[in-house]
Design an enzyme around this catalytic site. Structure first.
Site, short mmCIF file in Angstrom:
data_model
loop_
_atom_site.label_atom_id
_atom_site.label_comp_id
_atom_site.label_asym_id
_atom_site.label_seq_id
_atom_site.Cartn_x
_atom_site.Cartn_y
_atom_site.Cartn_z
N CYS A 149 0.83 -1.22 0.00
CA CYS A 149 0.00 0.00 0.00
C CYS A 149 0.86 1.26 0.00
O CYS A 149 0.61 2.18 -0.78
CB CYS A 149 -0.91 -0.02 1.22
SG CYS A 149 -0.06 -0.44 2.75
N HIS A 229 -2.59 5.33 6.46
CA HIS A 229 -1.21 5.78 6.64
C HIS A 229 -1.14 7.26 6.22
O HIS A 229 -1.94 7.72 5.40
CB HIS A 229 -0.25 5.03 5.70
CG HIS A 229 -0.21 3.55 5.88
ND1 HIS A 229 0.18 2.92 7.04
CD2 HIS A 229 -0.48 2.53 5.00
CE1 HIS A 229 0.16 1.60 6.88
NE2 HIS A 229 -0.26 1.34 5.65
N1 LIG Z 1 -3.91 -4.91 5.01
C1 LIG Z 1 -3.11 -4.06 4.44
O1 LIG Z 1 -3.01 -2.93 4.88
C2 LIG Z 1 -2.31 -4.44 3.26
C3 LIG Z 1 -1.83 -5.71 3.06
N2 LIG Z 1 -1.05 -5.98 1.99
C4 LIG Z 1 -0.50 -7.31 1.79
O2 LIG Z 1 -1.55 -8.17 1.34
C5 LIG Z 1 -1.34 -9.50 1.81
C6 LIG Z 1 -2.57 -9.93 2.56
O3 LIG Z 1 -2.76 -9.03 3.64
P1 LIG Z 1 -4.19 -8.85 4.34
O4 LIG Z 1 -5.28 -8.96 3.36
O5 LIG Z 1 -4.07 -7.61 5.15
O6 LIG Z 1 -4.18 -10.08 5.29
P2 LIG Z 1 -5.42 -10.69 6.07
O7 LIG Z 1 -4.86 -11.41 7.22
O8 LIG Z 1 -6.47 -9.67 6.29
O9 LIG Z 1 -6.04 -11.70 5.02
C7 LIG Z 1 -5.38 -12.85 4.59
C8 LIG Z 1 -6.33 -13.99 4.69
O10 LIG Z 1 -5.74 -15.15 4.15
C9 LIG Z 1 -6.29 -16.26 4.81
N3 LIG Z 1 -5.30 -17.32 4.85
C10 LIG Z 1 -4.38 -17.61 5.79
N4 LIG Z 1 -3.61 -18.65 5.40
C11 LIG Z 1 -4.06 -19.02 4.18
C12 LIG Z 1 -3.69 -20.02 3.26
N5 LIG Z 1 -2.70 -20.88 3.52
N6 LIG Z 1 -4.38 -20.12 2.11
C13 LIG Z 1 -5.41 -19.28 1.82
N7 LIG Z 1 -5.79 -18.31 2.67
C14 LIG Z 1 -5.13 -18.18 3.83
C15 LIG Z 1 -6.73 -15.80 6.19
O11 LIG Z 1 -8.07 -16.12 6.39
P3 LIG Z 1 -8.57 -17.53 6.89
O12 LIG Z 1 -7.44 -18.19 7.66
O13 LIG Z 1 -9.76 -17.22 7.71
O14 LIG Z 1 -8.90 -18.26 5.65
C16 LIG Z 1 -6.65 -14.30 6.14
O15 LIG Z 1 -7.89 -13.68 6.45
C17 LIG Z 1 -0.04 -9.44 2.62
O16 LIG Z 1 1.03 -9.74 1.77
C18 LIG Z 1 0.03 -7.97 3.04
O17 LIG Z 1 1.35 -7.54 3.29
C19 LIG Z 1 -0.78 -5.04 1.03
C20 LIG Z 1 -1.27 -3.79 1.14
C21 LIG Z 1 -2.02 -3.36 2.31
O1 LIG Z 2 2.08 -3.16 3.32
C1 LIG Z 2 1.67 -2.51 4.25
O2 LIG Z 2 2.37 -1.61 4.97
P1 LIG Z 2 3.93 -1.33 4.77
O3 LIG Z 2 4.07 -0.79 3.36
O4 LIG Z 2 4.25 -0.31 5.80
O5 LIG Z 2 4.67 -2.63 4.95
C2 LIG Z 2 0.30 -2.78 4.73
O6 LIG Z 2 -0.26 -1.65 5.33
C3 LIG Z 2 0.37 -3.94 5.65
O7 LIG Z 2 1.16 -3.56 6.70
P2 LIG Z 2 1.29 -4.50 7.97
O8 LIG Z 2 2.42 -5.46 7.66
O9 LIG Z 2 1.64 -3.54 9.06
O10 LIG Z 2 -0.02 -5.19 8.18
#
Ligand SMILES: NC(=O)C1=CN([C@@H]2O[C@H](COP(=O)(O)OP(=O)(O)OC[C@H]3O[C@@H](n4cnc5c(N)ncnc54)[C@H](OP(=O)(O)O)[C@@H]3O)[C@@H](O)[C@H]2O)C=CC1
Ligand SMILES: O=C(OP(=O)(O)O)[C@H](O)COP(=O)(O)O
Length: 346
Positions: A149, A229
């Site tokens: 992000c 952020h």
């Molecule tokens: N949130 C943010 O601010 C941002 C996140 N990202 C990136 O995006 C990615 C995902 O982050 P985010 O969406 O926040 O994470 P979350 O934890 O919100 O969502 C990931 C989901 O994946 C599921 N999961 C866990 N293990 C597995 C598996 N083995 N196979 C399939 N599903 C699985 C979990 O749900 P369940 O176990 O219930 O199935 C979980 O809810 C990361 O790489 C993060 O760094 C990028 C930009 C911003």
């Molecule tokens: O990619 C993100 O932040 P980052 O660019 O500060 O690593 C997302 O906001 C997820 O951050 P987190 O690893 O603190 O959940």
């Protein structure tokens, strides 16, 4: 106007990992005129699984040994994640950091191109991706990482400035939210953390995965907030435009929302309220939100503040990356289609 497509023409997209990012990407895929959501995969039958099925999304078990948990919870399963990957033209992996790397062999086994998120290492993919900056690099790639992000937010800002004026150096301080609103276990709750304490933060090197020759230093902090952020940015340009000219340049970018003074928006809280008032799903802000009155020039130094909605700014980038990998559109066509389908821009 997008061309009407037959069922066979539609790009079939699977989403593995249905959390903060995955659920938003799934909804965005459904909104596209040229894409079809094959389904989403989860590891357990919680509220998100319930809602996915209620929306009509086919739900796949991400871990075979846990498939019976869905049956016990009376949640209908369409199959196992292998089947989702096999049926998809492109898979968006939105699993937690590090799990994407573990899933790479699954996608390779089915010869299905995959998109990963910013939590994965740049070394594991063919290219990192930002639609504004390097769309074409993902053409025909098998493994593509949509940058985080914060990196997406910085890349969208750097791209037009670099093209129009040239950049000597970027210096950015990133005041980062502690966790997403639903992440009740995250902190700090009452503290202000230099994070990471050592410089640079990972964001500068991450931006260089998109702009390899860019001089950029970044510093990171974490604060007790969940909304967005906030970036305090200084860009030393290779020219000395006045602030009004720079502002007009930034206002011309479809994924930069230059917040007008008349809105009286003083921070992330009002930005989110504005998004909800505007009817945005989940109060999402897909654009960088950049305060118009903060855009200032001192000699060749540009200064500004921008807020980044961490839960949603990477969503349109994932949609564009699907088309880039599939080779079905160029950058301009894809961005326009995505923006129109989602309703990007105020
Ligand atoms: N949130 C943010 O601010 C941002 C996140 N990202 C990136 O995006 C990615 C995902 O982050 P985010 O969406 O926040 O994470 P979350 O934890 O919100 O969502 C990931 C989901 O994946 C599921 N999961 C866990 N293990 C597995 C598996 N083995 N196979 C399939 N599903 C699985 C979990 O749900 P369940 O176990 O219930 O199935 C979980 O809810 C990361 O790489 C993060 O760094 C990028 C930009 C911003
Ligand atoms: O990619 C993100 O932040 P980052 O660019 O500060 O690593 C997302 O906001 C997820 O951050 P987190 O690893 O603190 O959940």
């Amino acid at each position: 106007m997008p061309v009407a497509r037959t069922h066979e023409d539609m790009l079939k997209v699977g989403v593995n990992g249905y959390g903060t990012i995955g659920k938003r990407v799934a909804d965005a895929v459904v909104a596209q005129p040229d894409m079809e959501l094959v389904g989403v995969a989860k590891t357990r039958p919680n509220f998100e699984a319930e809602r996915a099925v209620a929306k009509g999304y086919s739900l796949y078990a991400a871990i075979e040994e846990r498939a019976d948990q869905f049956v016990k919870a009376d949640i209908e399963l369409a199959g196992l994640v292998d089947e989702l990957v096999e049926e998809s033209d492109v898979v968006v992996d939105a699993t937690p950091s590090g799990i994407g790397a573990e899933n790479k062999s699954l996608y390779e086994a089915h010869d299905t191109p995959a998109l990963y998120q910013g939590g994965e290492d740049a070394e594991m993919v063919d290219t990192s991706f930002n639609a504004r900056a390097n769309f074409a690099d993902a053409s025909g790639a098998e493994h593509v990482r949509v940058v985080s992000c914060n990196t997406t937010g910085l890349s969208r800002l750097v791209a037009p400035l670099e093209a129009e004026y040239g950049i000597e150096k970027v210096r950015a301080t990133l005041v980062r939210r502690a966790g997403d609103p639903a992440q009740s276990g995250r902190g700090p709750v009452n503290d202000i953390l230099p994070n990471p304490i050592s410089l640079p933060s990972h964001h500068g090197p991450d931006v260089q995965t998109i702009f390899p020759d860019l001089a950029i230093d970044t510093l990171g902090l974490k604060v007790p907030a969940t909304l967005m952020h906030m970036h305090s940015v200084n860009v030393s340009l290779e020219a000395e435009p006045d602030a009004e000219e720079v502002r007009e340049l930034l206002e011309g970018e479809s994924r930069l929302f230059v917040v007008p003074e008349r809105f009286g928006i003083d921070g992330a809280g009002k930005l989110k309220e504005f998004a909800l008032d505007a009817g945005r799903p989940r109060g999402d802000l897909w654009e960088n939100c950049l305060w118009g009155e903060s855009v200032s020039m001192e000699g060749n130094d540009l200064y500004l503040f921008q807020a980044i909605h961490q839960e949603s700014d990477v969503v349109p980038e994932n949609v564009d990356a699907v088309r880039a990998v599939a080779g079905t559109a160029d950058a301009a066509e894809s961005v326009e289609t995505t923006n129109d389908a989602l309703g990007i821009g105020f």
